[in-house]
Design a protein around this motif. Sequence first.
Motif, mmCIF file in Angstrom:
data_model
loop_
_atom_site.group_PDB
_atom_site.id
_atom_site.type_symbol
_atom_site.label_atom_id
_atom_site.label_comp_id
_atom_site.label_asym_id
_atom_site.label_seq_id
_atom_site.Cartn_x
_atom_site.Cartn_y
_atom_site.Cartn_z
ATOM 1 N N LEU A 246 0.825 -1.207 0.000
ATOM 2 C CA LEU A 246 0.000 0.000 0.000
ATOM 3 C C LEU A 246 0.860 1.258 0.000
ATOM 4 O O LEU A 246 0.554 2.242 -0.685
ATOM 5 C CB LEU A 246 -0.930 0.003 1.212
ATOM 6 C CG LEU A 246 -2.120 -0.958 1.154
ATOM 7 C CD1 LEU A 246 -2.894 -0.916 2.463
ATOM 8 C CD2 LEU A 246 -3.044 -0.629 -0.022
ATOM 9 N N ALA A 247 1.941 1.238 0.777
ATOM 10 C CA ALA A 247 2.855 2.381 0.781
ATOM 11 C C ALA A 247 3.460 2.595 -0.597
ATOM 12 O O ALA A 247 3.586 3.727 -1.072
ATOM 13 C CB ALA A 247 3.956 2.167 1.822
ATOM 14 N N TYR A 248 3.802 1.503 -1.255
ATOM 15 C CA TYR A 248 4.358 1.605 -2.611
ATOM 16 C C TYR A 248 3.316 2.167 -3.584
ATOM 17 O O TYR A 248 3.623 3.022 -4.414
ATOM 18 C CB TYR A 248 4.836 0.229 -3.068
ATOM 19 C CG TYR A 248 5.316 0.200 -4.501
ATOM 20 C CD1 TYR A 248 6.563 0.713 -4.846
ATOM 21 C CD2 TYR A 248 4.511 -0.326 -5.508
ATOM 22 C CE1 TYR A 248 7.003 0.690 -6.160
ATOM 23 C CE2 TYR A 248 4.936 -0.347 -6.824
ATOM 24 C CZ TYR A 248 6.184 0.160 -7.142
ATOM 25 O OH TYR A 248 6.612 0.149 -8.453
ATOM 26 N N GLN A 255 12.477 1.483 -0.727
ATOM 27 C CA GLN A 255 13.144 1.543 0.577
ATOM 28 C C GLN A 255 12.203 2.071 1.663
ATOM 29 O O GLN A 255 12.163 1.544 2.785
ATOM 30 C CB GLN A 255 14.389 2.430 0.507
ATOM 31 C CG GLN A 255 15.513 1.854 -0.340
ATOM 32 C CD GLN A 255 15.414 2.294 -1.796
ATOM 33 O OE1 GLN A 255 14.328 2.684 -2.263
ATOM 34 N NE2 GLN A 255 16.525 2.222 -2.514
ATOM 35 N N ILE A 256 11.446 3.114 1.359
ATOM 36 C CA ILE A 256 10.521 3.691 2.335
ATOM 37 C C ILE A 256 9.343 2.743 2.572
ATOM 38 O O ILE A 256 8.869 2.591 3.710
ATOM 39 C CB ILE A 256 10.010 5.066 1.851
ATOM 40 C CG1 ILE A 256 11.181 6.045 1.707
ATOM 41 C CG2 ILE A 256 8.978 5.621 2.810
ATOM 42 C CD1 ILE A 256 11.943 6.291 2.990
ATOM 43 N N GLY A 261 6.238 -1.625 6.223
ATOM 44 C CA GLY A 261 6.034 -3.023 6.574
ATOM 45 C C GLY A 261 6.762 -3.416 7.840
ATOM 46 O O GLY A 261 6.225 -4.147 8.686
ATOM 47 N N ARG A 262 7.978 -2.922 8.002
ATOM 48 C CA ARG A 262 8.779 -3.267 9.185
ATOM 49 C C ARG A 262 8.093 -2.828 10.476
ATOM 50 O O ARG A 262 8.157 -3.521 11.494
ATOM 51 C CB ARG A 262 10.161 -2.610 9.078
ATOM 52 C CG ARG A 262 11.159 -3.040 10.145
ATOM 53 C CD ARG A 262 12.461 -2.264 10.033
ATOM 54 N NE ARG A 262 12.304 -0.899 10.532
ATOM 55 C CZ ARG A 262 12.507 -0.545 11.799
ATOM 56 N NH1 ARG A 262 12.864 -1.451 12.698
ATOM 57 N NH2 ARG A 262 12.352 0.714 12.186
ATOM 58 N N ALA A 280 17.962 -5.429 1.911
ATOM 59 C CA ALA A 280 17.561 -4.806 0.650
ATOM 60 C C ALA A 280 18.758 -4.638 -0.279
ATOM 61 O O ALA A 280 18.671 -4.891 -1.491
ATOM 62 C CB ALA A 280 16.896 -3.462 0.915
ATOM 63 N N MET A 281 19.887 -4.212 0.276
ATOM 64 C CA MET A 281 21.083 -4.027 -0.534
ATOM 65 C C MET A 281 21.585 -5.365 -1.072
ATOM 66 O O MET A 281 22.036 -5.464 -2.219
ATOM 67 C CB MET A 281 22.176 -3.342 0.290
ATOM 68 C CG MET A 281 21.872 -1.893 0.646
ATOM 69 S SD MET A 281 21.607 -0.837 -0.810
ATOM 70 C CE MET A 281 23.230 -0.926 -1.574
#
Length: 295
Positions: A246-248, A255-256, A261-262, A280-281
């Motif tokens: 949803l944020a995406y 990254q945000i 989710g975290r 992620a990296m």
Amino acid sequence: MGIIIGLIIALTCMLGGFAAIGGKISVLIQPWEFVIILGSAFGIFITSNPFSLIKDTAQAIVEALKEDVPQQKHYLSILGLLYVMMREMRSKPHSEVENHIDNPYDSPIFQSYPAVLHDYLITHFICDYCRLVIIGNARSFEIEALMDEEIRTIFNDSLKPCKAIQAVADALPALGIIAAILGVIKVMGALNEEPEVLGHLIGAALVGTFAGIFFSYSVFSPIAIKIRSIKSTKTQMYTIIKQTLLAYMNGATPQIALEYGRKTISAKNRPSIDIVEQEAMTSQSADTMKNGLKL
């Protein structure tokens, strides 16, 4: 393991206390009383539930005994996979992304996260909503409502074994009374025996009541509670996916979006932002290497 340890403690304290006040443990050894109670309970369980639920209940009991709950590594796998998928949706053509979500078991991205791929429901939950994201026609609040409804359905389905075991637990005290009544019937047929024999028979009959109450409140109900706790924790995985996607959809960068989710992970198992960024990296480096090999 916690269930077994707790049961050992309960039995030790109960039997030890009974012996300490002068009771004879041998009086409690009434195998046929246990056959009547537990056999009837198992028959009721088989009668009232479909075979699929019986199978799910057996699996849920094994999970409860093993305390099979998600660990930090499972949350990192979810976040890592979501990060790669969001980068793919952001930078690749829709047709290329669809190859991954249409065939997740053949997708190199999903194969990089076997802990996620092993869970059929979570895998298809991610694929279904990634598909809705790339279609682009649905608005975020509509997707959120749909996700909430599906998560609620998944959670309710996961609780069916818990409810089935709790139903048996609720019936056990009554089954204990039935076993005690059968014992009393046996006593009534032996009234011409010596008082010592009658006392033994009456004690054996009362063991049925004791066993029904003990199995209900000390065995089956705790197992049902443990199953509910484990299923509730596992359902949290879907909330992580929901908030991240949803944020995406609302314009956050991958990254945000991971941070959204975290934050839904319980504090006890929540990985630090540095660990998530490292995951992620690592995912980004692995993806870049794969693309380089393709070129």
